[in-house]
Design a protein around this motif. Structure first.
Motif, PDB file in Angstrom:
ATOM      1  N   ALA A 178       1.097   7.621  -3.054  1.00  0.00           N
ATOM      2  CA  ALA A 178       1.355   6.325  -3.676  1.00  0.00           C
ATOM      3  C   ALA A 178       2.306   5.488  -2.826  1.00  0.00           C
ATOM      4  O   ALA A 178       2.117   4.276  -2.669  1.00  0.00           O
ATOM      5  CB  ALA A 178       1.934   6.522  -5.080  1.00  0.00           C
ATOM      6  N   SER A 181       0.431   4.295   0.323  1.00  0.00           N
ATOM      7  CA  SER A 181      -0.538   3.275  -0.071  1.00  0.00           C
ATOM      8  C   SER A 181       0.145   1.953  -0.382  1.00  0.00           C
ATOM      9  O   SER A 181      -0.346   0.883  -0.021  1.00  0.00           O
ATOM     10  CB  SER A 181      -1.338   3.757  -1.286  1.00  0.00           C
ATOM     11  OG  SER A 181      -2.076   4.921  -0.978  1.00  0.00           O
ATOM     12  N   GLU A 182       1.308   2.020  -1.045  1.00  0.00           N
ATOM     13  CA  GLU A 182       2.036   0.805  -1.389  1.00  0.00           C
ATOM     14  C   GLU A 182       2.535   0.083  -0.144  1.00  0.00           C
ATOM     15  O   GLU A 182       2.395  -1.138  -0.015  1.00  0.00           O
ATOM     16  CB  GLU A 182       3.223   1.155  -2.293  1.00  0.00           C
ATOM     17  CG  GLU A 182       4.118  -0.034  -2.631  1.00  0.00           C
ATOM     18  CD  GLU A 182       5.408   0.393  -3.315  1.00  0.00           C
ATOM     19  OE1 GLU A 182       6.316  -0.455  -3.405  1.00  0.00           O
ATOM     20  OE2 GLU A 182       5.510   1.556  -3.729  1.00  0.00           O
ATOM     21  N   ARG A 183       3.099   0.847   0.814  1.00  0.00           N
ATOM     22  CA  ARG A 183       3.693   0.223   2.004  1.00  0.00           C
ATOM     23  C   ARG A 183       2.638  -0.306   2.969  1.00  0.00           C
ATOM     24  O   ARG A 183       2.879  -1.274   3.688  1.00  0.00           O
ATOM     25  CB  ARG A 183       4.597   1.234   2.713  1.00  0.00           C
ATOM     26  CG  ARG A 183       5.797   1.664   1.892  1.00  0.00           C
ATOM     27  CD  ARG A 183       6.787   0.514   1.671  1.00  0.00           C
ATOM     28  NE  ARG A 183       7.914   0.904   0.845  1.00  0.00           N
ATOM     29  CZ  ARG A 183       9.035   1.440   1.303  1.00  0.00           C
ATOM     30  NH1 ARG A 183       9.175   1.652   2.603  1.00  0.00           N
ATOM     31  NH2 ARG A 183       9.998   1.776   0.479  1.00  0.00           N
TER      32      ARG A 183
END
Length: 396
Positions: A178, A181-183
């Motif tokens: 997560a 994926s966010e960065r």
């Protein structure tokens, strides 16, 4: 007709990848080409070429266009094929013990580049992901753009099993995935770094195109991976490759996994250095060997013998065609390898009915797991695209 065997399916897949690499390389070198021009250069049969081109167009790696011509002609101009500038760029990240390593593949330029940066033992996951982003921006001479990435393969140390796994050393893979994926703004595929190194050695390294491969990494931890029938083996719960936690000495030292006498307690870097007593790292251990230090030879002989027996048991169970050995401890050379090979040969069954088992050093070095992140994406459907990314020629 009877269904194709796994061997036939795998062989066809390998042949297709080679043909795709050939076509991509020609388009990269010559620019836009008609199918006829491409056929003259690649010398594939018309049927094979059309099948390969169709697959590359379906994957998005190749696009077709009809040139505009002035005036009225006697027919429609021949369609031109070219590399799609929007084709998938892929990224592999290895979050190693005290370093971040990244590798990137640009489909259009057909190149792979890598970079790494060490960090302290207390670096947070947020800091490590920030390092990965910074390194990514430096790759491929600036031709790789974060907004053009179509997939990220991530390697982490330790077992990577079920989401709810709370065993010692296990990574909370949903949290790491997560965060990455966010960065980076796209989904990440996560696996253990030793399994990814296995896949990389099979794709680009010491075991290219081998169908059954056993990989073992002797580093600060001990782990590995299996390729069976040309496919990376993860096991029912995603926990395969934990070879360092096979018991070799029931009365031995306590292991991080909670058991005693695991292979990791005798054949990891720390265990061998402790057995020697004075060397602080592998280069110092190699220096001790150079001056004939018997304590160094003894520590490595013990480790090598245990590793050889474990490899023999694994070979008896899985029957690989080749063993690939990686990790810093292999830098100690014959002091480790000779006792390893003796025990391996003495304990593998059916020795008289086949050729000697091949044991090869890993070729890809410390960047292997990051390259394995790329290979992971190349051998599956990348998230968010629904398409298979063709294996293009790599420059390593």
């Amino acid at each position: 007709m009877p269904p194709k065997t796994e061997w036939q399916r795998t062989g066809a897949s390998q042949s297709r990848r080679k043909h795709e690499s050939l076509v991509l390389g020609l388009l990269r070198r010559h620019g836009s080409l008609t199918r006829g021009e491409l056929g003259d250069l690649c010398r594939l049969s018309r049927t094979t070429l059309y099948d390969v081109v169709g697959a590359l167009m379906d994957s998005g790696a190749v696009s077709a266009s009809v040139p505009k011509v002035a005036g009225r002609g006697r027919g429609r101009p021949a369609e031109k094929l070219s590399l799609n500038p929007r084709a998938a760029d892929l990224l592999g990240i290895d979050f190693a013990r005290q370093a971040v390593r990244v590798a990137a593949m640009t489909t259009v330029h057909g190149s792979i580049s890598s970079a790494s940066e060490p960090h302290g033992p207390d670096a947070s996951w947020e800091e490590r992901v920030d390092v990965a982003r910074r390194l990514t921006r430096t790759l491929t001479g600036g031709t790789l753009r974060l907004d053009a990435l179509k997939g990220i393969g991530v390697g982490v140390t330790g077992p990577v099993g079920p989401l709810e796994d709370d065993s010692p050393g296990a990574i909370r893979r949903n949290a790491v995935s997560a965060l990455v994926s966010e960065r980076f703004g796209i989904p990440a595929c996560l696996d253990s770094n030793t399994r990814l190194a296995t896949l990389a050695e099979r794709t680009w390294g010491a075991a290219i195109d081998e169908q059954d491969v056993l990989y073992l990494c002797l580093s600060h931890s001990v782990g590995g991976g299996l390729v069976l029938g040309g496919t990376l083996h993860r096991g029912a719960h995603g926990m395969s490759g934990q070879f360092g936690h096979i018991t070799v000495d029931p009365g031995g030292e306590a292991c991080i996994c909670g058991r005693v006498g695991c292979l990791e307690t005798v054949a990891s870097i720390g265990a061998v250095l402790d057995a020697h007593g004075s060397a602080e790292d592998v280069p110092q251990l190699v220096a001790a060997l150079d001056v004939g230090d018997q304590a160094a030879y003894s520590a490595l002989a013990r480790a090598g013998a245990h590793v050889g027996k474990v490899l023999a048991d694994l070979c008896n169970a899985f029957g690989p065609s080749v063993i690939v050995l990686g990790g810093e401890l292999t830098d100690t050379g014959p002091a480790l390898m000779e006792p390893l090979r003796r025990e391996l040969d003495a304990n593998v069954t059916c020795r008289g009915s086949r050729t000697p088992l091949r044991v090869r050093p890993a070729k890809l070095g410390e960047v292997g797991a990051a390259l394995g992140g790329l290979a992971l994406l190349l051998h599956r459907q990348p998230a968010g695209t629904g398409r298979r990314v063709p294996l293009s020629p790599a420059v390593l």
